[in-house]
Design an enzyme around this catalytic site. Structure first.
Site, PDB file in Angstrom:
ATOM      1  N   ARG A 125      48.661  38.904  28.644  1.00  0.00           N
ATOM      2  CA  ARG A 125      48.302  37.739  28.712  1.00  0.00           C
ATOM      3  C   ARG A 125      46.853  37.584  29.045  1.00  0.00           C
ATOM      4  NH1 ARG A 125      50.425  34.834  33.164  1.00  0.00           N
ATOM      5  NH2 ARG A 125      48.532  34.607  33.663  1.00  0.00           N
ATOM      6  N   GLU A 144      40.547  36.688  32.558  1.00  0.00           N
ATOM      7  CA  GLU A 144      40.917  38.086  32.859  1.00  0.00           C
ATOM      8  C   GLU A 144      42.065  38.273  31.521  1.00  0.00           C
ATOM      9  OE1 GLU A 144      43.353  39.149  35.889  1.00  0.00           O
ATOM     10  OE2 GLU A 144      44.566  37.201  35.972  1.00  0.00           O
ATOM     11  N   ASN A 146      45.639  40.144  31.499  1.00  0.00           N
ATOM     12  CA  ASN A 146      46.794  40.690  32.491  1.00  0.00           C
ATOM     13  C   ASN A 146      47.460  41.782  31.899  1.00  0.00           C
ATOM     14  OD1 ASN A 146      46.709  38.539  35.133  1.00  0.00           O
ATOM     15  ND2 ASN A 146      46.431  37.421  33.210  1.00  0.00           N
ATOM     16  N   SER A 151      53.256  36.769  33.666  1.00  0.00           N
ATOM     17  CA  SER A 151      54.746  35.834  33.936  1.00  0.00           C
ATOM     18  C   SER A 151      54.506  34.644  33.397  1.00  0.00           C
ATOM     19  CB  SER A 151      55.017  35.906  35.416  1.00  0.00           C
ATOM     20  OG  SER A 151      53.894  35.380  36.056  1.00  0.00           O
ATOM     21  N   LYS A 305      39.988  44.830  36.774  1.00  0.00           N
ATOM     22  CA  LYS A 305      38.542  43.979  36.771  1.00  0.00           C
ATOM     23  C   LYS A 305      37.397  44.559  36.382  1.00  0.00           C
ATOM     24  CE  LYS A 305      40.747  39.921  38.536  1.00  0.00           C
ATOM     25  NZ  LYS A 305      41.849  40.392  38.253  1.00  0.00           N
ATOM     26  N   LYS A 364      34.922  39.236  42.598  1.00  0.00           N
ATOM     27  CA  LYS A 364      36.229  39.766  42.277  1.00  0.00           C
ATOM     28  C   LYS A 364      36.649  41.106  42.736  1.00  0.00           C
ATOM     29  CE  LYS A 364      37.274  36.828  38.495  1.00  0.00           C
ATOM     30  NZ  LYS A 364      37.907  36.730  37.033  1.00  0.00           N
ATOM     31  N   GLU A 368      45.109  41.551  41.752  1.00  0.00           N
ATOM     32  CA  GLU A 368      45.710  40.620  40.718  1.00  0.00           C
ATOM     33  C   GLU A 368      46.574  39.661  41.661  1.00  0.00           C
ATOM     34  OE1 GLU A 368      45.368  40.812  37.519  1.00  0.00           O
ATOM     35  OE2 GLU A 368      44.424  42.631  37.556  1.00  0.00           O
ATOM     36  N   GLY A 369      47.215  38.668  40.924  1.00  0.00           N
ATOM     37  CA  GLY A 369      48.237  37.667  41.751  1.00  0.00           C
ATOM     38  C   GLY A 369      47.498  36.518  42.244  1.00  0.00           C
ATOM     39  N   ARG A 450      48.241  26.645  32.162  1.00  0.00           N
ATOM     40  CA  ARG A 450      48.436  26.276  33.885  1.00  0.00           C
ATOM     41  C   ARG A 450      47.391  25.283  34.169  1.00  0.00           C
ATOM     42  NH1 ARG A 450      48.223  32.084  36.066  1.00  0.00           N
ATOM     43  NH2 ARG A 450      46.691  32.174  34.531  1.00  0.00           N
TER      44      ARG A 450
HETATM   45  P1  ADP Z   1      43.938  37.214  39.374  1.00  0.00           P
HETATM   46  O1  ADP Z   1      44.191  38.435  38.894  1.00  0.00           O
HETATM   47  O2  ADP Z   1      44.126  37.015  40.569  1.00  0.00           O
HETATM   48  O3  ADP Z   1      44.979  36.019  38.517  1.00  0.00           O
HETATM   49  P2  ADP Z   1      41.701  35.920  38.182  1.00  0.00           P
HETATM   50  O4  ADP Z   1      40.463  36.640  37.513  1.00  0.00           O
HETATM   51  O5  ADP Z   1      42.715  35.431  37.001  1.00  0.00           O
HETATM   52  O6  ADP Z   1      42.488  36.875  39.036  1.00  0.00           O
HETATM   53  O7  ADP Z   1      41.327  34.786  38.994  1.00  0.00           O
HETATM   54  C1  ADP Z   1      42.056  33.723  39.620  1.00  0.00           C
HETATM   55  C2  ADP Z   1      41.897  32.444  39.429  1.00  0.00           C
HETATM   56  O8  ADP Z   1      40.456  32.203  39.832  1.00  0.00           O
HETATM   57  C3  ADP Z   1      41.682  31.997  38.135  1.00  0.00           C
HETATM   58  O9  ADP Z   1      43.142  31.572  37.625  1.00  0.00           O
HETATM   59  C4  ADP Z   1      40.761  30.926  37.953  1.00  0.00           C
HETATM   60  O10 ADP Z   1      41.395  29.780  38.381  1.00  0.00           O
HETATM   61  C5  ADP Z   1      39.941  31.353  39.140  1.00  0.00           C
HETATM   62  N1  ADP Z   1      38.592  31.963  38.238  1.00  0.00           N
HETATM   63  C6  ADP Z   1      38.661  33.360  37.962  1.00  0.00           C
HETATM   64  N2  ADP Z   1      37.661  33.662  37.451  1.00  0.00           N
HETATM   65  C7  ADP Z   1      36.835  32.480  37.201  1.00  0.00           C
HETATM   66  C8  ADP Z   1      35.482  32.303  36.572  1.00  0.00           C
HETATM   67  N3  ADP Z   1      34.666  33.230  36.249  1.00  0.00           N
HETATM   68  N4  ADP Z   1      35.070  30.923  36.931  1.00  0.00           N
HETATM   69  C9  ADP Z   1      35.728  29.821  37.520  1.00  0.00           C
HETATM   70  N5  ADP Z   1      37.070  30.283  38.091  1.00  0.00           N
HETATM   71  C10 ADP Z   1      37.408  31.465  37.958  1.00  0.00           C
HETATM   72 MG    MG Z   2      44.644  35.561  36.790  1.00  0.00          MG
END
Ligand code: ADP
Ligand code: MG
Length: 474
Positions: A125, A144, A146, A151, A305, A364, A368-369, A450
């Site tokens: 996804r 990102e 996944n 899910s 990442k 970051k 994940e999660g 979401r």
């Molecule tokens: P995870 O693997 O924990 O889901 P993500 O990279 O999806 O990691 O980041 C988790 C959440 O953080 C995202 O769903 C988003 O809401 C926020 N986020 C992540 N990257 C950014 C970004 N570059 N700018 C703004 N918000 C972010």
């Molecule tokens: Mg995410």
């Protein structure tokens, strides 16, 4: 970008009535989750949290996200087959991040033994937010991708019907008829079914590898049901069960309690807390087997990442997807700024820049999660502490994306009904199947929207921050 129901957002009686209808509709449609108190029993269940109203999404960006999904499928698959790229990209990370290192060791061990698996199934996804530029024009930016346990494809297959009902109750029948049909659970199941068929053993089963705590079981059941409808047997097992009853025969066929397994679909195994020593052994057994793993461990590593950050370097996409200039351009157009913190001049410069201006970035780790990223003052403090240590290489830096907020109501069991300023994240499900060198399926399988209140920087639906939503294209 406004939705055509600004007029009713502050009409409290209408909103209250619609919310009551919405919750019942969600229960009727099966937008369900088990409760926090009893996560492993279905005697009492809740509705999964969702927005009262669909969120307005620019149709051009929505289409752009769909149009690039097959490219991302090809890219993830190419990375998973490129031993040198993964080795080189993750070299600095695995020195400091034990979890990635353990995954990587299994990857190398399986390659040294020789791959027994010949059919590959990817379900991913790709998540995006809509970045508001200086002139206010939104742009699609990938958060990102996944590549394991992505899910909510099941529950989101049922949310459009709920939002359609809400809009009708609010007198917006015309708008209700514009909501797009969306059925990722079917698309995911078609991929699993194809992999099962190519594995080529009528009596073999599909195994969902599930967590110890199974609150989100209904999301998985949606996919499971699609497989049963196609007369494919599904079993649900944990790592612990694999450790206790899993075995390989001479041809590395995987058996659980004497039952041959054609496909292992992981809904677990993406964070360190999923593993103890026995679970690592179980994971190794699965990876060594001939069964189609969704994903295999190389594909899981392709979703780190660190890999994402490396992909943004000039020339990397071209090397991974030779002769596909248009795909490369479509992919690159979705990238936000991503920066390495590896030891060296480039990392030093980026660490200093982020410390000076932390609100421009997200820090970051390889996790994940949801709930792992660092922002603002916390980002600055952590980075200051580790700026001269190799530990910083376990993180990447990303430009912070700033979408335009919109008002909505987030419906959650036992929570008061109140208007919130919200931002949304769009995910597109990708499914592909490869047999040897031949791609036999490559599709976009549906979407997930979401939405969360702006005061939460981070966190998904499972983490209790975001809620399910339906796009309303404008
Ligand atoms: P995870 O693997 O924990 O889901 P993500 O990279 O999806 O990691 O980041 C988790 C959440 O953080 C995202 O769903 C988003 O809401 C926020 N986020 C992540 N990257 C950014 C970004 N570059 N700018 C703004 N918000 C972010
Ligand atoms: Mg995410």
């Amino acid at each position: 970008m406004a939705a055509p129901w600004e007029d009713i957002l502050r009409n409290q009686p209408a909103i209250r009535e619609a919310a009551a209808v919405a919750v019942d509709a969600a229960l009727l449609e099966g937008v369900l989750m088990r409760t926090e108190g009893e996560p492993n029993a279905s005697d009492v269940v809740n509705y999964a949290p969702f927005t009262l109203l669909p969120s307005a999404i620019p149709s051009a960006l929505f289409e752009q996200a769909y149009a690039v999904q097959q490219d991302f499928n090809l890219l993830v698959d190419a990375i998973s087959q490129n031993k040198e790229f993964l080795e080189h990209t993750l070299a600095s990370t695995i020195k400091v991040d034990d979890f990635t290192a353990r995954l990587f060791r299994i990857h190398m061990q399986v390659l040294e033994e020789g791959l027994a698996q010949s059919v590959f199934l990817g379900i991913n996804r790709s998540d995006y937010m809509f970045d508001c530029g200086a002139d206010g024009t939104p742009a699609l930016k990938q958060i990102e991708i996944n590549t394991i346990a992505a899910s909510f494809g099941g529950l989101t297959s049922r949310t459009a019907a709920v939002h359609g009902r809400v809009l009708k109750v609010l007198g917006k029948s015309k708008e209700a008829s514009c909501l797009l049909p969306n059925n990722p659970s079917k698309g995911l199941a078609l991929g699993i079914a194809k992999a099962w068929e190519l594995y080529g053993s009528q009596n073999a089963v599909v195994m969902f590898l599930v967590e110890e705590v199974q609150r989100n079981i209904f999301d998985q059941r949606c996919v499971e049901n699609e497989l049963w409808n196609r007369n494919i047997r599904v079993i649900r097992k944990r790592f612990r069960d694999v450790f206790e009853t899993g075995s390989l025969d001479d041809a590395k066929r995987l058996y659980m309690d004497g039952q041959e397994v054609a496909v292992v679909y992981y809904r677990e195994g993406y964070v360190p807390k999923n593993y103890d020593q026995q679970n690592w052994e179980a994971r190794l057994l699965l990876e060594r087997s001939r069964a189609v793993k969704c994903p295999d461990i190389a594909t899981q590593l392709a979703g780190t990442k660190k890999v994402q950050q490396e992909l943004s370097r000039p020339g990397t996409l071209e090397r991974l997807l030779p002769g596909r200039a248009e795909a490369v351009a479509r992919i690159r157009a979705t990238f936000a700024g991503l920066y390495s913190l590896d030891v060296g001049e480039e990392g030093d410069r980026m660490a200093a820049t982020a410390i000076a201006d932390p609100d421009r970035f997200v820090l970051k780790p390889q996790r994940e999660g949801g709930g792992n990223n660092l922002y603002g003052e916390e980002l600055r403090q952590v980075l200051e502490k580790i700026r001269d240590s190799p530990e910083r290489t376990s993180y990447i830096l990303m430009d912070k994306i700033t979408p335009q907020p919109a008002v909505n109501y987030l419906l959650r069991a036992h929570s008061p009904l109140q208007a919130s300023e919200c931002i949304s994240e769009l995910g597109i499900f990708g499914v592909y199947v490869r047999q040897g060198a031949e791609m036999v399926m490559n599709k976009a399988a549906g979407h997930l929207l979401r939405t969360k209140a702006i005061e939460h920087a981070d966190g998904g639906v499972a983490a209790g921050v975001a809620v399910l939503d339906t796009p309303y294209l404008v």
